[in-house]
Write an enzyme that holds these catalytic residues in place. Structure first.
Site, PDB file in Angstrom:
ATOM      1  N   HIS A  63       0.943  -1.255   0.050  1.00 11.37           N
ATOM      2  CA  HIS A  63      -0.085   0.025   0.112  1.00 11.37           C
ATOM      3  C   HIS A  63       0.974   1.155   0.097  1.00 11.37           C
ATOM      4  O   HIS A  63       1.678   1.484   1.077  1.00 11.37           O
ATOM      5  CB  HIS A  63      -0.909  -0.013   1.337  1.00 11.37           C
ATOM      6  CG  HIS A  63      -1.786  -1.133   1.480  1.00 11.37           C
ATOM      7  ND1 HIS A  63      -2.999  -1.178   0.686  1.00 11.37           N
ATOM      8  CD2 HIS A  63      -1.882  -2.423   1.774  1.00 11.37           C
ATOM      9  CE1 HIS A  63      -3.768  -2.405   0.847  1.00 11.37           C
ATOM     10  NE2 HIS A  63      -2.836  -3.082   1.503  1.00 11.37           N
ATOM     11  N   LEU A  64       0.822   1.922  -1.097  1.00 10.47           N
ATOM     12  CA  LEU A  64       1.705   3.139  -1.121  1.00 10.47           C
ATOM     13  C   LEU A  64       0.930   4.559  -0.919  1.00 10.47           C
ATOM     14  O   LEU A  64       1.478   5.472  -0.616  1.00 10.47           O
ATOM     15  CB  LEU A  64       2.076   3.376  -2.594  1.00 10.47           C
ATOM     16  CG  LEU A  64       3.195   2.288  -3.179  1.00 10.47           C
ATOM     17  CD1 LEU A  64       3.766   2.657  -4.531  1.00 10.47           C
ATOM     18  CD2 LEU A  64       4.247   2.250  -2.231  1.00 10.47           C
ATOM     19  N   ARG A  65      -0.325   4.380  -0.609  1.00  7.37           N
ATOM     20  CA  ARG A  65      -1.244   5.228  -0.296  1.00  7.37           C
ATOM     21  C   ARG A  65      -1.282   6.571  -1.278  1.00  7.37           C
ATOM     22  O   ARG A  65      -1.505   7.591  -0.864  1.00  7.37           O
ATOM     23  CB  ARG A  65      -0.838   5.890   1.339  1.00  7.37           C
ATOM     24  CG  ARG A  65      -0.643   4.913   2.178  1.00  7.37           C
ATOM     25  CD  ARG A  65      -1.866   4.193   2.490  1.00  7.37           C
ATOM     26  NE  ARG A  65      -1.661   3.433   3.677  1.00  7.37           N
ATOM     27  CZ  ARG A  65      -2.556   2.269   4.050  1.00  7.37           C
ATOM     28  NH1 ARG A  65      -3.518   1.875   3.101  1.00  7.37           N
ATOM     29  NH2 ARG A  65      -2.379   1.418   5.129  1.00  7.37           N
ATOM     30  N   HIS A 180      -8.549 -10.322  -1.741  1.00 11.68           N
ATOM     31  CA  HIS A 180      -8.840  -9.884  -0.397  1.00 11.68           C
ATOM     32  C   HIS A 180     -10.046 -10.721  -0.166  1.00 11.68           C
ATOM     33  O   HIS A 180     -11.081 -10.307  -0.361  1.00 11.68           O
ATOM     34  CB  HIS A 180      -8.951  -8.462  -0.120  1.00 11.68           C
ATOM     35  CG  HIS A 180      -9.240  -8.050   1.369  1.00 11.68           C
ATOM     36  ND1 HIS A 180      -8.356  -7.570   1.960  1.00 11.68           N
ATOM     37  CD2 HIS A 180     -10.261  -8.263   2.049  1.00 11.68           C
ATOM     38  CE1 HIS A 180      -8.732  -7.174   3.108  1.00 11.68           C
ATOM     39  NE2 HIS A 180      -9.956  -7.791   3.310  1.00 11.68           N
ATOM     40  N   HIS A 233      -2.664 -12.390   1.703  1.00  7.12           N
ATOM     41  CA  HIS A 233      -2.444 -12.609   2.926  1.00  7.12           C
ATOM     42  C   HIS A 233      -3.324 -13.419   3.742  1.00  7.12           C
ATOM     43  O   HIS A 233      -4.007 -13.325   4.582  1.00  7.12           O
ATOM     44  CB  HIS A 233      -2.779 -11.042   3.678  1.00  7.12           C
ATOM     45  CG  HIS A 233      -3.854 -10.250   3.298  1.00  7.12           C
ATOM     46  ND1 HIS A 233      -5.252 -10.955   3.168  1.00  7.12           N
ATOM     47  CD2 HIS A 233      -4.244  -9.037   2.976  1.00  7.12           C
ATOM     48  CE1 HIS A 233      -6.060 -10.012   2.865  1.00  7.12           C
ATOM     49  NE2 HIS A 233      -5.597  -8.800   2.764  1.00  7.12           N
ATOM     50  N   ASP A 306       2.119  -6.891   2.751  1.00  7.27           N
ATOM     51  CA  ASP A 306       0.907  -6.293   2.876  1.00  7.27           C
ATOM     52  C   ASP A 306       1.207  -4.736   3.777  1.00  7.27           C
ATOM     53  O   ASP A 306       0.642  -4.616   4.695  1.00  7.27           O
ATOM     54  CB  ASP A 306      -0.217  -7.029   3.714  1.00  7.27           C
ATOM     55  CG  ASP A 306      -1.443  -6.294   3.813  1.00  7.27           C
ATOM     56  OD1 ASP A 306      -1.987  -5.219   3.182  1.00  7.27           O
ATOM     57  OD2 ASP A 306      -2.407  -6.965   4.717  1.00  7.27           O
ATOM     58  N   HIS A 310       0.546   3.799   8.299  1.00 10.13           N
ATOM     59  CA  HIS A 310      -0.304   4.824   9.208  1.00 10.13           C
ATOM     60  C   HIS A 310       0.392   5.765   9.788  1.00 10.13           C
ATOM     61  O   HIS A 310       1.537   5.315  10.302  1.00 10.13           O
ATOM     62  CB  HIS A 310      -1.463   4.076   9.956  1.00 10.13           C
ATOM     63  CG  HIS A 310      -2.335   3.145   9.262  1.00 10.13           C
ATOM     64  ND1 HIS A 310      -3.250   3.586   8.039  1.00 10.13           N
ATOM     65  CD2 HIS A 310      -2.339   1.978   9.050  1.00 10.13           C
ATOM     66  CE1 HIS A 310      -3.990   2.628   7.785  1.00 10.13           C
ATOM     67  NE2 HIS A 310      -3.434   1.423   8.154  1.00 10.13           N
ATOM     68  N   PHE A 324      -6.609  -0.851  10.507  1.00  8.11           N
ATOM     69  CA  PHE A 324      -5.784  -1.892  10.359  1.00  8.11           C
ATOM     70  C   PHE A 324      -4.524  -1.757   9.687  1.00  8.11           C
ATOM     71  O   PHE A 324      -4.559  -0.802   8.766  1.00  8.11           O
ATOM     72  CB  PHE A 324      -6.520  -3.032   9.684  1.00  8.11           C
ATOM     73  CG  PHE A 324      -7.995  -3.593  10.159  1.00  8.11           C
ATOM     74  CD1 PHE A 324      -7.834  -4.633  11.196  1.00  8.11           C
ATOM     75  CD2 PHE A 324      -9.005  -3.031   9.847  1.00  8.11           C
ATOM     76  CE1 PHE A 324      -8.795  -4.993  11.657  1.00  8.11           C
ATOM     77  CE2 PHE A 324     -10.353  -3.409  10.601  1.00  8.11           C
ATOM     78  CZ  PHE A 324      -9.978  -4.561  11.522  1.00  8.11           C
ATOM     79  N   GLY A 325      -3.415  -2.559  10.161  1.00  7.91           N
ATOM     80  CA  GLY A 325      -2.343  -2.561   9.054  1.00  7.91           C
ATOM     81  C   GLY A 325      -0.977  -2.382   9.932  1.00  7.91           C
ATOM     82  O   GLY A 325      -0.945  -1.528  10.838  1.00  7.91           O
TER      83      GLY A 325
END
Length: 432
Positions: A63-65, A180, A233, A306, A310, A324-325
């Site tokens: 996740h590169l956001r 997912h 995942h 994954d 954050h 989450f994460g």
């Protein structure tokens, strides 16, 4: 372009099945020679004595956001983190804001990566528009603009007919469906694993069925449509059992496991520490052992992170409210060596398979995941014997949210080479 000679390393190549001491010569962004005692002069030499030389690692799940949430991470910082972690190719998930669900948004990420990333960044496309689950996104259009796969990551496509139609298109385009697996109707506000620990804490739990129900449904749909289904995942014993059974039937399915799921269980969770909150959650010891068994047997072909950055403020909330994460790009090599290789669950060759050759095969990246002559010069050099403590303050990623901060590990990335260029070496990032 500079030439590079890597001397005296232990070459570990799943493609050619070579495992031994040799030299690698890189020129023009390619591996041009693999042999013992190469005498040809090069612009740069790397003494890899005592180190493992593997094909560049590939992470299928990052996740590169970017776009929209770039205070957490972006293409530039995420690619730096990957390079520091020995990863030369990443697949960015599309659950950004706005969602990467159209050709122009794919172009945005790819253009930014071309100009700011030190490694290969591949942007996956969303399955449905806005990930709303109501109408298929322009999958064919995004494929023309370079997506390697589709994914609704962060959620499942709950409408089975839409999922089936997307899989038909994936089969037509010969791209995988990255799945997912989460039945949102069964989640019921869960934030950690459903077990005696969560019940004692008064926290709503997430059962194994949340994951397993969608795995079963989507494997049936993928088999019916002929699409390649990749399970993201995986966290349950059921995921191992169902994937193994499907493979024994010859179905076109694959799966990945993240380090936090093959290392930690719900009993390792520190009360109130949201760095232990991820989706799917940490499961039981029985689940963890099944995941390790699946990695050893090759039922799971990939180790992915994954990587989910954050901010500290976001994570510094009650368990029910925190996102989450966790991050993982800069710790996956050390964690895999420490908990899988040094414990005898995987050999170094199997590690290279799960972290490079296997993911390359899933994505049809014929030039990567190999150290054979003529292949792309994407290479990861690892010192397997150095021991240290993970320090999140040193991360290149903007995210520091990891339960492994302060963890004693063995194995460190020494050098990362992408496209024949050194992009990371001995604690230093390199750029053109």
């Amino acid at each position: 372009m500079d030439t590079i000679l890597i001397r005296n390393g232990r070459i570990i190549d799943p493609d050619t099945r070579f495992d031994g001491i040799a030299d690698l010569y890189l020129s023009g962004g390619k591996i041009t020679r693999v042999a013992k005692n190469i005498t040809e002069k090069a612009d740069r030499e790397i003494d890899a004595r005592g180190m493992w030389v593997m094909p560049g690692l590939i992470d299928l799940h990052v996740h590169l956001r970017d776009p929209g949430l770039t205070w957490k991470e972006d293409v530039t910082t995420g690619s730096k983190a990957a390079a520091r972690g020995g990863i030369t190719t990443i697949v960015a998930m599309p659950n950004t804001k706005p969602v990467c669900d159209s050709p122009d948004r794919i172009d945005y990420v790819m253009h930014k990566a071309e100009h700011t990333a030190s490694i290969h960044v591949l942007q996956a496309g969303a399955v449905t528009e806005g990930q709303a689950g109501e109408k298929l996104a322009d999958i064919r259009g995004m494929a023309k603009h370079g997506i390697p796969a589709v994914s609704e990551d962060g959620k499942s496509v709950m409408n089975a007919e839409l999922a089936r139609e997307a899989m038909k298109i994936c089969r037509e385009l010969n791209i995988p469906f990255l799945d997912h697996c989460e039945d949102r109707n069964l989640v019921q506000g869960g934030c950690v694993n459903a077990d005696e620990i969560s019940r004692a804490e008064g926290l709503p739990g997430i059962t194994n069925s949340v994951e397993d129900v969608i795995i079963a449904r989507d494997m049936i749909l993928a088999h019916e449509t002929g699409a390649h289904l990749h399970l993201c995942h995986c966290s349950t014993k059921g995921s191992y059992e169902m994937l193994k059974a499907a493979k024994e039937k010859g179905w076109d399915v694959s799966g990945e496991v993240c380090p936090h799921h093959f290392i930690l269980t719900s009993s390792d969770r520190v009360h109130g520490d949201t760095n232990y909150k991820m989706n799917p959650p940490l499961r039981t010891e029985e689940d963890r052992k099944a995941l390790c068994r699946g990695l050893a047997e090759g039922v799971f072909e990939a180790i992915s992170t994954d990587h989910a950055p954050h901010t500290r403020e976001e994570k510094d909330q009650p368990m029910e409210k925190a996102p989450f994460g966790i991050v993982g790009l800069e710790t996956s090599v050390a964690l895999t060596i420490t908990y899988l290789v040094r414990t005898g669950i995987l050999t170094p060759m199997q590690m290279a398979e799960r972290m490079s050759a296997g993911p390359a095969k899933i994505l049809h990246l014929d030039q990567r995941g190999s150290l054979a002559e003529g292949k792309e010069a994407d290479i990861t050099i690892i010192d397997p014997d150095v021991s240290y403590k993970i320090d999140a303050r040193e991360f290149e990623s903007r995210g520091k949210n990891t339960p492994f901060d302060g963890c004693e590990v063995t194995g460190r990335v020494d050098t990362t080479i992408c496209g024949g260029k050194i992009v990371y070496q001995k604690g230093r990032m390199y750029y053109d």
